[in-house]
Design a protein around this motif. Structure first.
Motif, mmCIF file in Angstrom:
data_model
loop_
_atom_site.group_PDB
_atom_site.id
_atom_site.type_symbol
_atom_site.label_atom_id
_atom_site.label_comp_id
_atom_site.label_asym_id
_atom_site.label_seq_id
_atom_site.Cartn_x
_atom_site.Cartn_y
_atom_site.Cartn_z
ATOM 1 N N ASP A 130 -11.141 10.066 2.018
ATOM 2 C CA ASP A 130 -12.063 8.936 2.152
ATOM 3 C C ASP A 130 -11.340 7.642 2.505
ATOM 4 O OD1 ASP A 130 -14.252 10.534 1.489
ATOM 5 O OD2 ASP A 130 -13.973 10.166 -0.668
ATOM 6 N N GLN A 131 -10.038 7.638 2.352
ATOM 7 C CA GLN A 131 -9.265 6.426 2.597
ATOM 8 C C GLN A 131 -9.293 6.069 4.086
ATOM 9 O OE1 GLN A 131 -8.336 9.046 0.856
ATOM 10 N NE2 GLN A 131 -7.215 8.493 -1.009
ATOM 11 N N HIS A 178 5.695 -1.259 3.030
ATOM 12 C CA HIS A 178 4.757 -0.386 2.339
ATOM 13 C C HIS A 178 5.495 0.840 1.798
ATOM 14 C CE1 HIS A 178 1.277 -2.673 3.651
ATOM 15 N NE2 HIS A 178 1.685 -2.596 4.919
ATOM 16 N N GLU A 179 4.890 1.508 0.849
ATOM 17 C CA GLU A 179 5.430 2.773 0.341
ATOM 18 C C GLU A 179 4.971 3.891 1.270
ATOM 19 O OE1 GLU A 179 5.355 5.671 -3.628
ATOM 20 O OE2 GLU A 179 4.270 3.759 -3.629
ATOM 21 N N GLY A 215 -2.103 10.268 -4.262
ATOM 22 C CA GLY A 215 -3.016 9.148 -4.441
ATOM 23 C C GLY A 215 -2.785 8.026 -3.452
ATOM 24 N N ILE A 216 -2.879 8.328 -2.176
ATOM 25 C CA ILE A 216 -2.565 7.353 -1.125
ATOM 26 C C ILE A 216 -3.680 6.323 -0.963
ATOM 27 C CG2 ILE A 216 -1.089 8.987 0.104
ATOM 28 C CD1 ILE A 216 -3.411 9.425 2.092
ATOM 29 N N ASP A 217 -3.318 5.186 -0.362
ATOM 30 C CA ASP A 217 -4.288 4.134 -0.038
ATOM 31 C C ASP A 217 -4.791 4.244 1.394
ATOM 32 O OD1 ASP A 217 -4.033 2.693 -2.561
ATOM 33 O OD2 ASP A 217 -2.017 2.181 -1.856
ATOM 34 N N GLN A 218 -3.995 4.855 2.246
ATOM 35 C CA GLN A 218 -4.366 4.961 3.665
ATOM 36 C C GLN A 218 -3.688 6.197 4.254
ATOM 37 O OE1 GLN A 218 -3.747 2.441 7.819
ATOM 38 N NE2 GLN A 218 -3.979 1.311 5.907
ATOM 39 N N MET A 269 0.839 -1.201 0.000
ATOM 40 C CA MET A 269 0.000 0.000 0.000
ATOM 41 C C MET A 269 0.870 1.245 0.000
ATOM 42 S SD MET A 269 -3.162 -0.713 2.615
ATOM 43 C CE MET A 269 -2.097 -1.036 4.014
ATOM 44 N N LYS A 270 0.248 2.332 -0.389
ATOM 45 C CA LYS A 270 0.886 3.639 -0.288
ATOM 46 C C LYS A 270 0.291 4.331 0.938
ATOM 47 C CE LYS A 270 1.752 6.053 -3.997
ATOM 48 N NZ LYS A 270 1.592 6.970 -5.172
ATOM 49 N N ILE A 271 1.127 4.489 1.969
ATOM 50 C CA ILE A 271 0.685 5.056 3.239
ATOM 51 C C ILE A 271 1.091 6.528 3.298
ATOM 52 C CG2 ILE A 271 0.773 4.849 5.747
ATOM 53 C CD1 ILE A 271 -0.310 2.366 4.384
#
Length: 460
Positions: free
Chosen positions: A85-86, A34-35, A60-63, A1-3
């Motif tokens: 929203d993540q 993770h990134e 554009g992060i995932d979390q 994931m991209k944190i």
């Protein structure tokens, strides 16, 4: 994931120590595979935090992961929760109990954020752990969404008693003076006077901070000298602090007494910082301790529900109460630490330790009281607005005779339930960061008070 990271801090705390903790947190995160994107330095203000949020949005992060490195108010946590929203997580770090200043106070930041996010209906995950410990598994679980805060609600209570009726009746007609507005980002201290009146029959008058400061400046010299004599009976070391600042602080006690008498007030909720330091030039903490000993409760940060909570517990215990922060929980030691700058009533002092005069650790002005809390059973209470609904939150423990964890007035408490379970409940129930404590077991009376006031009850 991209944190995506938001490392939050305040410059009034120990910045070099905070930077050490942040470096260790970053190293632990880098080791997860993770990134990790976003700033790798402390964000001290809104402008820097919003700029970082904009960068994370472009990435554009995932979390989103908030690193609660020191205390901060909840405003940026709420803004971040609304802006992304993540999935959202918060990692706060403990600090060693060395008897010195509270260098980070990160748990209190987590506490404020959890309450505010609960009010906003925002799910989040959390971790309270030192990056130097073996936390790889906990960190993996946090980033996988396996440490959710959840939601813990109160339940109706019906059992009544003469003591509960006595307390509820005693509250009706009492008055709180709120002096100044609560600080920005302290959702824990928000209130409406109509709700307080409807709940307990207690009225709230809104006064300006200048009302307090102007009254203090006109206190006669002999009245200020009388307050000093009373302080000398409580603590040693008054001569060692700045005397002009001490005089201004003592005058606040006399001014509060004048306001109390003129308005027939039973309690205060005072915006204590930063203006008492930056505009007036003396701390209100010591005066608050003195008033509390005289059974006139004072709440910091203009926390009206904190003042109301103190009034309820005062009537139940018929003894002085202390509005405190919970600043640390240690599951391994099975204890927590309660602390507030230096405002515990003197009767709560451990009689094996000296009570001394000191200055505010961040603002460096007197008068604050300093001593460890005495051993014995203690009841904790909060009339809470967690999740936007009134309720009573109740807990119980044993104050231990331990070396003072942090400067000011603090104590090490072993709760009736395991510390790790209590910690999880504090986050899950959205508890405010202030709880009132009184010595003794007053739970039976307070359960009956909840029934009388129509408050659902949660015991943690």
């Amino acid at each position: 994931m991209k944190i995506g990271l938001l490392p939050l801090g305040r410059p009034t705390f120990d910045v070099p120590f905070a930077e050490e903790k942040l470096a260790a947190m970053l190293a632990a995160l880098d080791a997860t595979g993770h990134e990790i994107v976003g700033p790798r330095e402390l964000l001290f203000d809104e402008a820097a935090t919003r700029a970082a949020m904009a960068g994370l949005a472009r990435a554009g992060i995932d979390q989103l992961l908030i690193l609660q490195v020191t205390f901060t108010d909840a405003s940026m946590a709420v803004a971040a929760a609304a802006g992304f929203d993540q999935p959202l997580s918060i990692w706060a770090v403990p600090e060693p109990r060395l008897g010195g200043r509270l260098r980070l106070n990160a748990f209190c930041g987590l506490n404020l954020a959890s309450h505010a996010l609960g009010l906003n209906g925002r799910a989040f995950s959390w971790l309270y752990a030192d990056p130097g410990d073996d936390i790889a598994g906990d960190l993996k679980a946090l980033l996988a969404g396996e440490r959710p805060a959840g939601r813990l609600d109160a339940v109706p209570v019906a059992t009544r008693s003469p003591d509960g009726a006595r307390v509820a009746e005693a509250l009706r007609g009492q008055k709180i003076a709120r002096i100044g507005e609560h600080p920005v980002g302290f959702d824990t201290c928000a209130y409406t006077p109509e709700a307080v009146q409807a709940l307990a029959g207690v009225s709230v008058d809104a006064l300006a901070l200048d009302d307090l400061f102007d009254t203090a400046r006109t206190v006669p010299a002999e009245a200020a000298a009388e307050v000093r004599r009373a302080a000398e009976a409580d603590v040693t070391g008054l001569d060692a602090v700045n005397q002009e600042e001490l005089d201004r602080s003592l005058r606040l006690k006399a001014a509060l007494e004048t306001i109390r008498e003129s308005g027939s007030y039973n309690a205060f909720a005072i915006r204590c910082w930063p203006e008492t330091f930056t505009q007036y030039g003396g701390a209100v903490c010591g005066p608050t301790a003195m008033l509390g000993e005289g059974q006139v409760p004072c709440a910091c940060e203009a926390d009206v529900y904190g003042a109301l909570t103190q009034l309820v517990l005062l009537e139940a215990a018929q003894a002085p109460v202390f509005l405190t922060d919970l600043v640390d929980m240690d599951a391994a030691d099975n204890t927590g630490v309660v602390w507030h700058c230096g405002q515990a009533p003197i009767s709560m002092r451990d009689d094996t330790a000296e009570a001394t005069a000191t200055v505010h650790t961040n603002r460096k002005q007197p008068l604050l009281y300093q001593f460890p809390l005495k051993p014995g059973p203690v009841t904790f209470l909060r009339i809470s607005q967690a999740f936007g609904a009134p309720k009573m939150i109740l807990s119980f423990g044993e104050m231990l005779r331990r070396p003072m964890a942090f400067t000011g007035t603090s104590g090490v408490v072993r709760f009736e339930r395991p510390a790790g379970a209590v910690l999880a409940d504090i986050i899950a129930c959205g508890l405010e960061h202030h709880m009132a404590l009184a010595y003794g077991d007053h739970r039976a009376t307070l359960r009956a008070v909840a029934a009388e006031l129509g408050l659902p009850l949660l015991e943690i």
